[in-house]
Design a protein around this motif. Structure first.
Motif, PDB file in Angstrom:
ATOM      1  N   UNK A 147       0.581  -1.065   0.049  1.00 10.89           N
ATOM      2  CA  UNK A 147       0.504  -0.151  -0.415  1.00 10.89           C
ATOM      3  C   UNK A 147       0.505   1.069  -0.098  1.00 10.89           C
ATOM      4  N   UNK A 148       2.424   1.212   0.482  1.00  9.96           N
ATOM      5  CA  UNK A 148       2.584   2.148  -0.106  1.00  9.96           C
ATOM      6  C   UNK A 148       3.430   2.288  -1.507  1.00  9.96           C
ATOM      7  N   UNK A 149       2.859   1.924  -1.728  1.00 10.84           N
ATOM      8  CA  UNK A 149       3.559   1.481  -3.952  1.00 10.84           C
ATOM      9  C   UNK A 149       2.415   2.270  -3.714  1.00 10.84           C
ATOM     10  N   UNK A 150       1.066   2.084  -3.891  1.00 13.29           N
ATOM     11  CA  UNK A 150      -0.216   2.792  -3.661  1.00 13.29           C
ATOM     12  C   UNK A 150      -0.112   3.761  -3.866  1.00 13.29           C
ATOM     13  N   UNK A 151       0.069   3.830  -2.368  1.00  9.63           N
ATOM     14  CA  UNK A 151       0.721   5.998  -2.166  1.00  9.63           C
ATOM     15  C   UNK A 151       0.782   6.195  -2.854  1.00  9.63           C
ATOM     16  N   UNK A 152       2.017   5.734  -3.302  1.00 10.83           N
ATOM     17  CA  UNK A 152       3.042   6.153  -3.819  1.00 10.83           C
ATOM     18  C   UNK A 152       2.056   6.922  -5.358  1.00 10.83           C
ATOM     19  N   UNK A 153       1.446   5.984  -5.773  1.00  6.76           N
ATOM     20  CA  UNK A 153       1.534   6.503  -7.088  1.00  6.76           C
ATOM     21  C   UNK A 153       0.297   7.144  -7.247  1.00  6.76           C
ATOM     22  N   UNK A 154      -0.050   7.295  -6.001  1.00  7.43           N
ATOM     23  CA  UNK A 154      -1.841   8.359  -6.707  1.00  7.43           C
ATOM     24  C   UNK A 154      -1.354   9.488  -6.294  1.00  7.43           C
TER      25      UNK A 154
ATOM     26  N   UNK B 135      10.656  -7.657   0.710  1.00  2.00           N
ATOM     27  CA  UNK B 135       9.743  -6.770   0.532  1.00  2.00           C
ATOM     28  C   UNK B 135       8.870  -6.299   1.921  1.00  2.00           C
ATOM     29  N   UNK B 136       9.795  -4.854   2.759  1.00  2.00           N
ATOM     30  CA  UNK B 136       8.755  -4.648   4.436  1.00  2.00           C
ATOM     31  C   UNK B 136       9.168  -3.176   3.437  1.00  2.00           C
ATOM     32  N   UNK B 137       8.371  -1.993   4.937  1.00  2.00           N
ATOM     33  CA  UNK B 137       8.569  -1.115   4.740  1.00  2.00           C
ATOM     34  C   UNK B 137       9.761  -0.346   4.660  1.00  2.00           C
TER      35      UNK B 137
ATOM     36  N   UNK C  33      10.666   1.624   1.091  1.00  4.18           N
ATOM     37  CA  UNK C  33      10.104   3.627   1.867  1.00  4.18           C
ATOM     38  C   UNK C  33      11.396   3.944   0.967  1.00  4.18           C
ATOM     39  N   UNK C  34      12.809   3.134   0.399  1.00  3.61           N
ATOM     40  CA  UNK C  34      14.131   3.159   0.229  1.00  3.61           C
ATOM     41  C   UNK C  34      14.172   3.486  -1.354  1.00  3.61           C
TER      42      UNK C  34
ATOM     43  N   UNK D 230      14.181  10.334  -6.479  1.00  2.00           N
ATOM     44  CA  UNK D 230      15.474  11.266  -7.153  1.00  2.00           C
ATOM     45  C   UNK D 230      15.685  11.259  -7.840  1.00  2.00           C
ATOM     46  N   UNK D 231      15.538   9.707  -8.561  1.00  2.00           N
ATOM     47  CA  UNK D 231      16.123   9.014 -10.063  1.00  2.00           C
ATOM     48  C   UNK D 231      15.288  10.177 -11.272  1.00  2.00           C
ATOM     49  N   UNK D 232      14.364  10.318 -10.654  1.00  6.49           N
ATOM     50  CA  UNK D 232      13.179  10.882 -11.852  1.00  6.49           C
ATOM     51  C   UNK D 232      13.208  11.665 -11.814  1.00  6.49           C
TER      52      UNK D 232
END
Length: 325
Positions: free
Chosen positions: A67-74, A143-145, A149-150, A157-159
């Motif tokens: 859900x961190x990835x989902x949050x990031x996508x949103x 795959x953990x929080x 996050x890292x 940063x790369x983008x």
């Protein structure tokens, strides 16, 4: 227009316009209604993605890597939409289609930056699904929080660095003939068409960005799903296979939505036979539809989010019944 073209700031051999002129839709009856339609897309996108962000942020049960990835996508969806549509509304409804040189570069950076973040996030999501299905016993180690996050911080940063390099090279271009951008925002490809000294390094960095953020992510995702389907094929029962594949449905729909949009935009860039208006309509829809669909995909295909939404509505219904007694 001629007075504007003569108002150039020169830096040795670099010739820059003080302003660009965003052409947008031209010669189309009731064209303003199309901009209203895009604004409706913007409104739905912001509401939908904000809802997803709040659901993930507020509920402790969703504070996991997936859900961190989902949050990031949103977040990236909202960023892209805000970089595109409000500026477009301001430009065309205020009858001021001029944008300063620096504002144009800033607009270009933020649009492509958030698109790049979306692309990299889709790869991160593919990694999450690959580990969950192919290496389930090592999932919480790989795959953990903290890991997520890292990884997502590096993705941002790369983008930012690669898109920043792409946009900064625009400052090395001279614009000698026209300052009219055949698009509805400061789109990179239409801006480059105005250049009179396009260098090989600019072409290389443009192609490198395309490979890093579109070609490579697509093939990495395809390879990850080849591994997933191979792992699923080893599961003995059809029920277990379907259960495993159902966890990938949301991500697959996001991938289809994003890369179909990219393909449409690529076709427009390479097809000079399309009229400017047709190209602008197709690219604006391609940029706008995917961020709007993403939160709908999350809600319809994520069990945890559907359960939380049902709880909220059930609690409200119960409170209303209690208040009416």
């Amino acid at each position: 227009m001629s007075s504007l073209n003569t108002n150039f700031s020169k830096n040795i051999s670099i010739v820059r316009p003080e302003y660009f002129f965003i052409l947008g839709l031209s010669g189309i009856a009731y064209g303003n209604y199309y901009y209203v339609f895009l604004f409706i897309i913007y409104f739905i996108t912001v509401i939908g993605n904000t809802t997803v962000i709040l659901i993930v942020a507020i509920n402790q049960s969703l504070h996991s890597a997936k859900y961190f990835a989902m949050f990031n996508m949103a977040l990236a969806n909202i960023g892209e939409t805000n970089a595109l549509i409000p500026n477009m509304m301001k430009t065309f409804f205020s009858d001021s289609q001029y944008i300063s040189y620096n504002s144009c570069l800033a607009n270009m950076f933020f649009v492509y930056f958030f698109i790049a973040v979306q692309s990299v996030t889709l790869v991160v999501m593919a990694y999450d699904r690959f580990i969950a299905i192919c290496l389930p016993l090592r999932y919480h180690a790989l795959v953990n929080n903290n890991v997520m996050s890292v990884v997502l911080s590096v993705a941002w940063a790369f983008s930012a660095s690669m898109v920043g390099l792409l946009v900064s090279l625009i400052t090395q271009i001279s614009f000698c003939e026209s300052n009219v951008i055949q698009s509805y925002f400061c789109d990179h490809a239409p801006v480059l068409r105005l250049a009179c000294n396009l260098s090989s390094i600019i072409t290389f960095i443009r192609n490198l960005n395309a490979v890093l953020f579109f070609v490579a992510p697509f093939f990495i995702i395809v390879l990850s799903y080849i591994g997933i389907f191979f792992a699923v094929s080893k599961i003995t029962t059809w029920e277990a296979r379907l259960k495993a594949l159902k966890t990938c449905v949301s991500h697959l729909l996001l991938v289809m939505s994003f890369f179909l949009s990219v393909m449409c935009i690529s076709i427009i860039w390479s097809n000079n036979s399309l009229t400017s208006n047709a190209g602008i309509i197709i690219t604006s829809l391609a940029y706008g539809i995917s961020p709007m669909l993403n939160p709908i995909i999350y809600v319809l295909n994520t069990v945890e989010i559907k359960v939380l939404i049902r709880k909220v509505f059930n609690n409200r219904s119960a409170n209303r019944r209690n208040a009416s007694r």
